[in-house]
Design a protein around this motif. Structure first.
Motif, PDB file in Angstrom:
ATOM      1  N   GLN A 198     -34.305   7.397 -77.921  1.00  0.00           N
ATOM      2  CA  GLN A 198     -34.044   8.721 -77.342  1.00  0.00           C
ATOM      3  C   GLN A 198     -34.743   9.815 -78.143  1.00  0.00           C
ATOM      4  OE1 GLN A 198     -29.736   8.323 -77.375  1.00  0.00           O
ATOM      5  NE2 GLN A 198     -29.706   8.366 -75.138  1.00  0.00           N
ATOM      6  N   ILE A 199     -34.723   9.708 -79.441  1.00  0.00           N
ATOM      7  CA  ILE A 199     -35.386  10.703 -80.298  1.00  0.00           C
ATOM      8  C   ILE A 199     -36.895  10.703 -80.042  1.00  0.00           C
ATOM      9  CG2 ILE A 199     -36.018  11.229 -82.699  1.00  0.00           C
ATOM     10  CD1 ILE A 199     -33.117  10.330 -83.432  1.00  0.00           C
ATOM     11  N   LYS A 200     -37.491   9.524 -79.928  1.00  0.00           N
ATOM     12  CA  LYS A 200     -38.938   9.434 -79.669  1.00  0.00           C
ATOM     13  C   LYS A 200     -39.288  10.039 -78.304  1.00  0.00           C
ATOM     14  CE  LYS A 200     -40.585   6.720 -83.106  1.00  0.00           C
ATOM     15  NZ  LYS A 200     -41.896   6.670 -83.702  1.00  0.00           N
ATOM     16  N   ILE A 201     -38.474   9.770 -77.294  1.00  0.00           N
ATOM     17  CA  ILE A 201     -38.714  10.338 -75.962  1.00  0.00           C
ATOM     18  C   ILE A 201     -38.601  11.855 -76.026  1.00  0.00           C
ATOM     19  CG2 ILE A 201     -37.779  10.552 -73.615  1.00  0.00           C
ATOM     20  CD1 ILE A 201     -37.112   7.531 -73.791  1.00  0.00           C
ATOM     21  N   LYS A 202     -37.574  12.340 -76.686  1.00  0.00           N
ATOM     22  CA  LYS A 202     -37.363  13.786 -76.833  1.00  0.00           C
ATOM     23  C   LYS A 202     -38.564  14.437 -77.522  1.00  0.00           C
ATOM     24  CE  LYS A 202     -34.382  17.050 -79.275  1.00  0.00           C
ATOM     25  NZ  LYS A 202     -33.130  17.198 -80.046  1.00  0.00           N
ATOM     26  N   GLU A 203     -39.007  13.869 -78.618  1.00  0.00           N
ATOM     27  CA  GLU A 203     -40.148  14.422 -79.356  1.00  0.00           C
ATOM     28  C   GLU A 203     -41.417  14.427 -78.498  1.00  0.00           C
ATOM     29  OE1 GLU A 203     -40.249  11.918 -82.816  1.00  0.00           O
ATOM     30  OE2 GLU A 203     -38.663  13.044 -83.823  1.00  0.00           O
ATOM     31  N   ALA A 204     -41.626  13.357 -77.750  1.00  0.00           N
ATOM     32  CA  ALA A 204     -42.826  13.261 -76.919  1.00  0.00           C
ATOM     33  C   ALA A 204     -42.826  14.324 -75.828  1.00  0.00           C
ATOM     34  CB  ALA A 204     -42.917  11.867 -76.302  1.00  0.00           C
ATOM     35  N   ILE A 205     -41.694  14.527 -75.194  1.00  0.00           N
ATOM     36  CA  ILE A 205     -41.601  15.533 -74.131  1.00  0.00           C
ATOM     37  C   ILE A 205     -41.768  16.924 -74.714  1.00  0.00           C
ATOM     38  CG2 ILE A 205     -40.063  16.611 -72.435  1.00  0.00           C
ATOM     39  CD1 ILE A 205     -38.898  13.764 -71.943  1.00  0.00           C
ATOM     40  N   LYS A 206     -41.083  17.195 -75.819  1.00  0.00           N
ATOM     41  CA  LYS A 206     -41.152  18.531 -76.421  1.00  0.00           C
ATOM     42  C   LYS A 206     -42.548  18.862 -76.940  1.00  0.00           C
ATOM     43  CE  LYS A 206     -36.578  19.925 -77.263  1.00  0.00           C
ATOM     44  NZ  LYS A 206     -36.496  21.330 -76.971  1.00  0.00           N
ATOM     45  N   SER A 207     -43.297  17.857 -77.403  1.00  0.00           N
ATOM     46  CA  SER A 207     -44.631  18.134 -77.947  1.00  0.00           C
ATOM     47  C   SER A 207     -45.710  18.141 -76.866  1.00  0.00           C
ATOM     48  CB  SER A 207     -44.978  17.127 -79.038  1.00  0.00           C
ATOM     49  OG  SER A 207     -45.113  15.835 -78.498  1.00  0.00           O
ATOM     50  N   GLY A 253     -34.368  17.275 -68.702  1.00  0.00           N
ATOM     51  CA  GLY A 253     -33.435  17.867 -69.667  1.00  0.00           C
ATOM     52  C   GLY A 253     -32.429  16.849 -70.179  1.00  0.00           C
ATOM     53  N   GLN A 254     -32.002  15.939 -69.310  1.00  0.00           N
ATOM     54  CA  GLN A 254     -31.071  14.893 -69.732  1.00  0.00           C
ATOM     55  C   GLN A 254     -31.743  13.906 -70.683  1.00  0.00           C
ATOM     56  OE1 GLN A 254     -29.567  13.249 -66.081  1.00  0.00           O
ATOM     57  NE2 GLN A 254     -28.060  14.891 -65.821  1.00  0.00           N
ATOM     58  N   TYR A 255     -33.016  13.630 -70.465  1.00  0.00           N
ATOM     59  CA  TYR A 255     -33.746  12.764 -71.397  1.00  0.00           C
ATOM     60  C   TYR A 255     -33.829  13.427 -72.769  1.00  0.00           C
ATOM     61  CZ  TYR A 255     -35.605  10.457 -67.141  1.00  0.00           C
ATOM     62  OH  TYR A 255     -35.763   9.817 -65.947  1.00  0.00           O
ATOM     63  N   SER A 288     -31.811  15.722 -74.046  1.00  0.00           N
ATOM     64  CA  SER A 288     -30.497  15.832 -74.684  1.00  0.00           C
ATOM     65  C   SER A 288     -29.908  14.472 -75.048  1.00  0.00           C
ATOM     66  CB  SER A 288     -29.524  16.567 -73.761  1.00  0.00           C
ATOM     67  OG  SER A 288     -29.201  15.749 -72.638  1.00  0.00           O
ATOM     68  N   GLY A 289     -30.478  13.407 -74.514  1.00  0.00           N
ATOM     69  CA  GLY A 289     -29.955  12.078 -74.791  1.00  0.00           C
ATOM     70  C   GLY A 289     -28.844  11.646 -73.857  1.00  0.00           C
ATOM     71  N   ARG A 290     -28.571  12.446 -72.822  1.00  0.00           N
ATOM     72  CA  ARG A 290     -27.521  12.089 -71.866  1.00  0.00           C
ATOM     73  C   ARG A 290     -27.976  11.032 -70.876  1.00  0.00           C
ATOM     74  NH1 ARG A 290     -26.947  17.852 -71.479  1.00  0.00           N
ATOM     75  NH2 ARG A 290     -28.017  17.633 -69.492  1.00  0.00           N
ATOM     76  N   ALA A 291     -29.284  10.819 -70.760  1.00  0.00           N
ATOM     77  CA  ALA A 291     -29.815   9.822 -69.830  1.00  0.00           C
ATOM     78  C   ALA A 291     -31.086   9.226 -70.412  1.00  0.00           C
ATOM     79  CB  ALA A 291     -30.109  10.460 -68.475  1.00  0.00           C
ATOM     80  N   MET A 292     -31.387   8.029 -69.951  1.00  0.00           N
ATOM     81  CA  MET A 292     -32.624   7.349 -70.315  1.00  0.00           C
ATOM     82  C   MET A 292     -33.414   7.113 -69.041  1.00  0.00           C
ATOM     83  SD  MET A 292     -32.962   6.644 -73.568  1.00  0.00           S
ATOM     84  CE  MET A 292     -34.029   5.216 -73.623  1.00  0.00           C
ATOM     85  N   PRO A 293     -34.725   7.198 -69.106  1.00  0.00           N
ATOM     86  CA  PRO A 293     -35.517   6.951 -67.899  1.00  0.00           C
ATOM     87  C   PRO A 293     -35.426   5.486 -67.452  1.00  0.00           C
ATOM     88  CG  PRO A 293     -36.951   7.384 -69.794  1.00  0.00           C
ATOM     89  CD  PRO A 293     -35.553   7.557 -70.258  1.00  0.00           C
ATOM     90  N   ALA A 294     -35.499   5.305 -66.147  1.00  0.00           N
ATOM     91  CA  ALA A 294     -35.616   3.951 -65.600  1.00  0.00           C
ATOM     92  C   ALA A 294     -36.924   3.368 -66.122  1.00  0.00           C
ATOM     93  CB  ALA A 294     -35.612   4.006 -64.082  1.00  0.00           C
ATOM     94  N   LEU A 295     -37.045   2.078 -66.089  1.00  0.00           N
ATOM     95  CA  LEU A 295     -38.222   1.415 -66.651  1.00  0.00           C
ATOM     96  C   LEU A 295     -39.518   1.895 -66.014  1.00  0.00           C
ATOM     97  CD1 LEU A 295     -39.237  -0.597 -68.700  1.00  0.00           C
ATOM     98  CD2 LEU A 295     -38.817  -2.412 -67.043  1.00  0.00           C
ATOM     99  N   ASP A 296     -39.534   2.055 -64.691  1.00  0.00           N
ATOM    100  CA  ASP A 296     -40.755   2.527 -64.036  1.00  0.00           C
ATOM    101  C   ASP A 296     -41.056   3.976 -64.407  1.00  0.00           C
ATOM    102  OD1 ASP A 296     -38.509   3.332 -62.524  1.00  0.00           O
ATOM    103  OD2 ASP A 296     -39.667   3.398 -60.664  1.00  0.00           O
ATOM    104  N   THR A 297     -40.022   4.786 -64.526  1.00  0.00           N
ATOM    105  CA  THR A 297     -40.201   6.180 -64.942  1.00  0.00           C
ATOM    106  C   THR A 297     -40.687   6.242 -66.381  1.00  0.00           C
ATOM    107  OG1 THR A 297     -38.465   6.888 -63.416  1.00  0.00           O
ATOM    108  CG2 THR A 297     -39.073   8.439 -65.154  1.00  0.00           C
ATOM    109  N   PHE A 298     -40.142   5.394 -67.227  1.00  0.00           N
ATOM    110  CA  PHE A 298     -40.573   5.331 -68.617  1.00  0.00           C
ATOM    111  C   PHE A 298     -42.059   4.972 -68.708  1.00  0.00           C
ATOM    112  CE2 PHE A 298     -41.410   2.708 -72.390  1.00  0.00           C
ATOM    113  CZ  PHE A 298     -41.196   3.654 -73.369  1.00  0.00           C
TER     114      PHE A 298
END
Length: 73
Positions: free
Chosen positions: A8-17, A37-39, A41-51
């Motif tokens: 979740q932290i890596k996803i957050k950092e990637a989106i923010k940067s 926004g949920q990704y 904040s860590g409230r949700a994780m992307p589905a595999l295809d979305t990831f």
């Protein structure tokens, strides 16, 4: 072991940067902006295809986001 929090932290950092806005990312992925926004904040994780598409869109290494490279040694 890799934890969900690490991913979740890596996803957050990637989106923010990213140079894209949350709205632009959502539009390109075909999802709603609040979902991004949920990704972040860590409230949700992307589905595999979305990831996978998020990695392509932001030119990310999925192994890095999944913390796989960190745990190989």
């Amino acid at each position: 072991m890799v934890t969900l929090n690490q991913i979740q932290i890596k996803i957050k950092e990637a989106i923010k940067s990213s140079t894209l806005t949350q709205t632009e990312i959502a539009q390109k992925l075909g999802i709603k902006q609040p979902t991004i926004g949920q990704y972040i904040s860590g409230r949700a994780m992307p589905a595999l295809d979305t990831f996978a598409n998020l990695c392509i869109l932001l030119d990310l290494d999925a192994n890095d986001i999944m913390c796989i490279a960190d745990k190989r040694n």
